[in-house]
Motif scaffolding. Structure first.
Motif, short mmCIF file in Angstrom:
data_model
loop_
_atom_site.label_atom_id
_atom_site.label_comp_id
_atom_site.label_asym_id
_atom_site.label_seq_id
_atom_site.Cartn_x
_atom_site.Cartn_y
_atom_site.Cartn_z
N GLY A 106 29.07 -33.84 43.73
CA GLY A 106 29.09 -33.84 45.19
C GLY A 106 30.45 -34.19 45.76
O GLY A 106 30.55 -35.02 46.67
N LEU A 107 31.51 -33.52 45.26
CA LEU A 107 32.88 -33.86 45.62
C LEU A 107 33.64 -32.63 46.10
O LEU A 107 33.24 -31.49 45.85
N LEU A 108 34.77 -32.88 46.77
CA LEU A 108 35.68 -31.79 47.12
C LEU A 108 36.29 -31.21 45.86
O LEU A 108 36.27 -30.00 45.65
N SER A 109 36.85 -32.06 45.01
CA SER A 109 37.38 -31.69 43.69
C SER A 109 37.00 -32.78 42.70
O SER A 109 36.76 -33.93 43.08
N GLY A 110 37.00 -32.40 41.41
CA GLY A 110 36.62 -33.37 40.39
C GLY A 110 37.77 -34.23 39.93
O GLY A 110 37.78 -35.44 40.16
N ILE A 111 38.78 -33.61 39.29
CA ILE A 111 39.90 -34.34 38.69
C ILE A 111 41.21 -33.67 39.10
O ILE A 111 41.34 -32.44 39.03
N PHE A 112 42.17 -34.48 39.50
CA PHE A 112 43.49 -34.02 39.92
C PHE A 112 44.51 -34.64 38.98
O PHE A 112 44.58 -35.87 38.84
N ILE A 113 45.32 -33.80 38.29
CA ILE A 113 46.25 -34.27 37.27
C ILE A 113 47.67 -33.97 37.72
O ILE A 113 47.98 -32.83 38.08
N THR A 114 48.55 -34.98 37.68
CA THR A 114 49.91 -34.77 38.15
C THR A 114 50.86 -35.75 37.49
O THR A 114 50.44 -36.74 36.90
N GLY A 115 52.18 -35.48 37.59
CA GLY A 115 53.19 -36.39 37.08
C GLY A 115 54.05 -35.79 35.99
O GLY A 115 53.63 -34.88 35.27
N THR A 116 55.25 -36.30 35.85
CA THR A 116 56.18 -35.80 34.84
C THR A 116 56.00 -36.49 33.49
O THR A 116 56.59 -36.07 32.50
N ASN A 117 55.21 -37.56 33.44
CA ASN A 117 54.90 -38.23 32.18
C ASN A 117 53.38 -38.30 32.07
O ASN A 117 52.77 -39.35 32.18
N CYS A 118 52.78 -37.13 31.91
CA CYS A 118 51.32 -37.01 31.92
C CYS A 118 50.93 -35.95 30.90
O CYS A 118 50.74 -34.79 31.22
N PHE A 119 50.82 -36.35 29.62
CA PHE A 119 50.60 -35.38 28.56
C PHE A 119 49.51 -35.85 27.60
O PHE A 119 49.15 -37.03 27.57
N SER A 120 48.97 -34.89 26.86
CA SER A 120 48.01 -35.18 25.79
C SER A 120 46.85 -36.04 26.29
O SER A 120 46.61 -37.14 25.79
N ASN A 121 46.14 -35.52 27.26
CA ASN A 121 44.93 -36.17 27.78
C ASN A 121 43.71 -35.37 27.37
O ASN A 121 43.75 -34.14 27.25
N PHE A 122 42.60 -36.08 27.15
CA PHE A 122 41.44 -35.48 26.52
C PHE A 122 40.18 -35.73 27.34
O PHE A 122 39.97 -36.83 27.88
N PHE A 123 39.32 -34.71 27.41
CA PHE A 123 38.11 -34.76 28.22
C PHE A 123 36.95 -34.24 27.38
O PHE A 123 36.99 -33.11 26.90
N MET A 176 45.30 -28.99 37.80
CA MET A 176 46.54 -29.46 37.21
C MET A 176 47.66 -29.14 38.19
O MET A 176 48.04 -27.98 38.37
N ASP A 177 48.19 -30.18 38.81
CA ASP A 177 49.19 -30.02 39.86
C ASP A 177 50.59 -29.89 39.25
O ASP A 177 50.74 -29.71 38.04
N THR A 178 51.60 -30.04 40.08
CA THR A 178 52.99 -29.94 39.64
C THR A 178 53.28 -31.04 38.61
O THR A 178 53.47 -32.19 38.95
N PHE A 179 53.30 -30.68 37.33
CA PHE A 179 53.63 -31.64 36.30
C PHE A 179 54.22 -30.92 35.10
O PHE A 179 53.94 -29.75 34.85
N THR A 180 55.05 -31.62 34.39
CA THR A 180 55.73 -31.04 33.23
C THR A 180 55.56 -31.92 32.01
O THR A 180 56.48 -32.12 31.23
N GLY A 181 54.39 -32.50 31.89
CA GLY A 181 54.15 -33.47 30.83
C GLY A 181 54.16 -32.89 29.43
O GLY A 181 54.44 -33.58 28.46
N GLY A 182 53.84 -31.58 29.31
CA GLY A 182 53.77 -31.01 27.96
C GLY A 182 52.56 -31.52 27.20
O GLY A 182 51.51 -31.79 27.77
N GLY A 183 52.72 -31.69 25.89
CA GLY A 183 51.65 -32.24 25.06
C GLY A 183 50.46 -31.32 24.96
O GLY A 183 50.56 -30.10 25.14
N HIS A 184 49.30 -31.89 24.68
CA HIS A 184 48.08 -31.13 24.45
C HIS A 184 46.98 -31.61 25.38
O HIS A 184 46.70 -32.82 25.45
N TYR A 185 46.35 -30.69 26.08
CA TYR A 185 45.18 -31.00 26.90
C TYR A 185 43.96 -30.37 26.25
O TYR A 185 43.96 -29.18 25.92
#
Length: 249
Positions: free
Chosen positions: A146-163, A178-187
């Motif tokens: 019951g939300l506008l959006s569920g998850i918002f991901i952002t940042g230049t040090n934001c990598f390898s997150n798991f769901f 996934m917003d403006t971010f350059t974290g790389g890694g693995h999602y």
């Protein structure tokens, strides 16, 4: 304790973590628990245990909050399951976050996560959570409803997150953005459910080395199940189901 002692379960040991009840949160659906929960968060991200427990609500009740819960630093938030522990945002404005993991890139925050809990709003205007400059995060068995959006991901040090087993249901715009971010890694998204206008959106300014979408369910997304406008250097989509708008396909 002798040969007759009974070993404590992992779950019982987890209860040694700080509880929001220790700071006065009651979860009766009437009391505004915002200040109490925020105090518990601040304690845990300061000198506390960096793990915060939300005891189960009485059936039909919930933890009522009226403003964003801000997490600066590492924190594991966990409840007794998405049908037992619920946080409801009351009176939020459009795009306001329920949980905001708000970190500076220079802080280099690793680990943490949200598990066994439901995040809802009373007017479909809130966003479940923002993950900003937080890496190696594990989110598991979470319902965003019951939300506008569920998850918002952002940042230049934001990598390898798991769901894992994250359910976005009754979402208006994006299940995951996934917003403006350059974290790389693995999602990794494994066993998740997505709804919304777009189930999973990677914006045109985003860069990630690897994105895996495994065994996921796309439940009547209006425009697209997955829309990748940014840079994904390695993409795997496997074992997923798409119902299509109104179950048409």
């Amino acid at each position: 304790e002798g040969t007759g002692a009974v070993s404590r379960s992992i779950q019982s040991k987890a209860r040694d973590s700080v509880s929001v009840a220790d700071f006065g949160a009651v979860g009766d659906g009437v009391t505004d628990d915002t200040a109490a929960i925020q105090a518990a968060i601040d304690y845990c991200t300061g000198d506390g245990k960096q793990a915060l427990y939300f005891p189960a609500n009485v059936v039909g009740k919930y933890y009522k909050i009226t403003s964003t819960l801000i997490i600066n630093g590492r924190l594991n938030i966990f409840g007794d399951g998405p049908f037992s522990t619920t946080i409801i945002a009351v009176g939020f404005t459009s795009g306001q976050y329920i949980l905001d993991f708000d970190n500076l890139a220079a802080s280099v925050v690793y680990f943490g996560g949200v598990s066994d809990i439901t995040l809802r709003s009373d007017n479909s205007l809130a966003v479940g959570m923002r993950i900003k400059n937080l890496s190696y995060m594990l989110n598991k068995n979470v319902q965003l409803y019951g939300l506008l959006s569920g998850i918002f991901i952002t940042g230049t040090n934001c990598f390898s997150n798991f769901f894992e087993e994250v359910t976005c249901y009754s979402i208006t715009t994006y299940g995951v953005y996934m917003d403006t971010f350059t974290g790389g890694g693995h999602y990794l998204f494994n066993g998740c459910t997505f709804t919304g206008n777009i189930g999973l959106y990677v914006s045109n300014a985003s860069v990630t080395d690897s994105l895996s979408i495994l065994n996921c369910n796309f439940e009547q997304a209006v425009a697209n199940d997955v829309y990748i406008a940014g840079t994904v250097r390695g993409l795997t989509i496997s074992g997923c189901r798409s119902e299509g708008l109104n179950g048409a396909s």
